[in-house]
Design a protein around this motif. Structure first.
Motif, short mmCIF file in Angstrom:
data_model
loop_
_atom_site.label_atom_id
_atom_site.label_comp_id
_atom_site.label_asym_id
_atom_site.label_seq_id
_atom_site.Cartn_x
_atom_site.Cartn_y
_atom_site.Cartn_z
N ALA A 118 0.82 -1.21 0.00
CA ALA A 118 0.00 0.00 0.00
C ALA A 118 0.85 1.27 0.00
O ALA A 118 0.54 2.23 -0.69
N GLU A 119 1.93 1.27 0.79
CA GLU A 119 2.74 2.48 0.97
C GLU A 119 3.96 2.52 0.05
O GLU A 119 4.59 3.56 -0.09
N GLN A 120 4.32 1.39 -0.52
CA GLN A 120 5.55 1.23 -1.33
C GLN A 120 6.78 1.68 -0.54
O GLN A 120 7.71 2.29 -1.08
N GLN A 121 6.75 1.37 0.75
CA GLN A 121 7.89 1.66 1.62
C GLN A 121 7.82 0.76 2.84
O GLN A 121 6.78 0.17 3.14
N VAL A 122 8.95 0.66 3.54
CA VAL A 122 9.04 -0.15 4.75
C VAL A 122 9.68 0.70 5.84
O VAL A 122 10.67 1.39 5.60
N SER A 123 9.10 0.67 7.03
CA SER A 123 9.65 1.41 8.16
C SER A 123 10.20 0.43 9.18
O SER A 123 9.48 -0.43 9.68
N VAL A 124 11.50 0.55 9.46
CA VAL A 124 12.19 -0.31 10.43
C VAL A 124 13.08 0.57 11.30
O VAL A 124 13.87 1.36 10.78
N GLY A 125 12.92 0.42 12.62
CA GLY A 125 13.78 1.16 13.54
C GLY A 125 13.67 2.66 13.41
O GLY A 125 14.66 3.39 13.57
N GLY A 126 12.47 3.16 13.07
CA GLY A 126 12.26 4.59 12.95
C GLY A 126 12.73 5.19 11.63
O GLY A 126 12.62 6.39 11.42
N THR A 127 13.23 4.35 10.74
CA THR A 127 13.69 4.83 9.43
C THR A 127 12.82 4.23 8.33
O THR A 127 12.47 3.05 8.37
N THR A 128 12.47 5.07 7.37
CA THR A 128 11.64 4.63 6.25
C THR A 128 12.53 4.31 5.05
O THR A 128 13.38 5.13 4.68
N HIS A 129 12.31 3.15 4.46
CA HIS A 129 13.10 2.71 3.31
C HIS A 129 12.15 2.55 2.11
O HIS A 129 11.16 1.82 2.19
N LYS A 130 12.45 3.25 1.03
CA LYS A 130 11.62 3.21 -0.17
C LYS A 130 11.82 1.89 -0.93
O LYS A 130 12.94 1.40 -1.05
N LEU A 131 10.73 1.36 -1.44
CA LEU A 131 10.78 0.18 -2.30
C LEU A 131 11.05 0.63 -3.74
O LEU A 131 10.90 1.81 -4.06
N PRO A 132 11.43 -0.28 -4.64
CA PRO A 132 11.71 0.11 -6.02
C PRO A 132 10.50 0.77 -6.70
O PRO A 132 9.35 0.50 -6.35
N SER A 133 10.77 1.64 -7.68
CA SER A 133 9.68 2.32 -8.41
C SER A 133 8.80 1.31 -9.13
O SER A 133 7.58 1.46 -9.19
#
Length: 321
Positions: A125-140
């Motif tokens: 849904a968000e096309q991103q992952v949040s781990v340890g307070g940091t957001t990591h973008k998934l591929p376009s």
């Protein structure tokens, strides 16, 4: 000279049709999901080339593929990734999980518990992952194909209706015909002898993005837009279209269903070489778009009325402007 997005996608379709036999409906839905920038839920018995279909799709693209086998002992970090401690400098480094690929197969998604399912669906849904307070973008370019096995349901964790809504389409596939089965036999023998059919070219991701823009720019008459909206309205107020339908449906489709009908109808028309969207395109994809978005009543289930039958009735009663 680079080929047009339409030519490239048609070549990809031809290649997939040669390596995946007897599952034309699944292949078309895979390409529609790719063009509509959505995710696919596929339901079918084991051995029907679900894994092979998305794997061969990845072979035809400049894309990374990863398969995740869902099991009851899987953890969310097994999908999203986790922070790894580095003793040399006392810091933590994020190690990406398998979801950080372009095409992801979530095999038997209903075999894993709710936390794991939610981790994947949030990424979708968000096309991103949040781990340890940091957001990591998934591929376009990011597409998930999740599978469900309709047999062996003991010990599974069914996806809640609200999470099912995250999928663009819910596709059901069945066994191939006898003629297709014979062709599958010959293809498998050829592959065992290392006579693999190679994709004509690896389609660049920018070509996919250009195709998506072309799909969104395809002409749609306001009357077709009205037809889409009326179809969705009929799932929410079924009694206004037929009294029996009102008894069969508890909940209708959300606005996500409206958007999905629009995008999938556009992709269906574009793939078939049309420069406009017609009601036929909406009707062609209606079952796969709405199947998981409407909730039948207890009365419908008791009478053996399926969601597909309800959608048939809706299509028969909503008039085309």
């Amino acid at each position: 000279m680079s080929m047009s997005p339409f030519t490239a996608l048609n070549q990809l379709n031809d290649y997939l049709s040669k390596v995946i036999i007897g599952q034309e409906h699944l292949l078309e839905r895979l390409l529609i999901a790719l063009l509509a920038d959505g995710h696919l839920l596929v339901e079918g018995a084991p051995g029907l080339a679900k894994t092979k279909a998305i794997k061969d799709l990845a072979r035809g693209l400049e894309a990374e593929f990863q398969r995740i086998q869902f099991t009851p002992d899987l953890l969310p970090a097994d999908i999203t990734g986790t922070e790894i401690y580095r003793p040399e400098d006392g810091s933590f480094r994020f190690q990406q999980g398998p979801v950080f690929n372009n095409l992801v197969l979530a095999d038997e998604i209903n075999r894993a518990p709710a936390k794991v399912q939610s981790a994947l669906l949030e990424a979708m849904a968000e096309q991103q992952v949040s781990v340890g307070g940091t957001t990591h973008k998934l591929p376009s370019l990011f597409m998930v194909m999740a599978t469900q096995n309709p047999i062996e349901q003991e010990g599974t964790y069914p996806l809640p209706e609200a999470q099912l809504d995250r999928f663009l389409m819910h596709v059901r596939i069945s066994y191939p015909s006898m003629a297709s089965e014979k062709a599958i036999l010959q293809l498998a023998r050829g592959e065992a002898l290392h006579h693999d059919i190679q994709p004509p070219a690896h389609i660049a991701q920018e070509t996919i993005f250009a195709a998506r823009r072309a799909v969104l720019e395809l002409h749609m008459d306001p009357a077709v837009e009205d037809y889409i909206v009326q179809l969705i309205d009929a799932t929410r107020r079924p009694g206004a279209y037929r009294e029996e339908l009102g008894n069969w449906l508890d909940y209708g489709a959300s606005p996500r269903g409206t958007i999905a009908l629009d995008r999938c109808a556009r992709a269906h028309a574009w793939l078939n070489g049309k420069d406009f969207v017609s009601p036929d395109n909406v009707q062609a994809i209606a079952h796969d778009v709405l199947r998981h978005r409407i909730i039948p009543s207890y009365e419908a289930e008791a009478e053996g009325v399926t969601t597909d039958h309800i959608i048939d009735q809706l299509l028969a009663r909503v008039a085309v402007s």
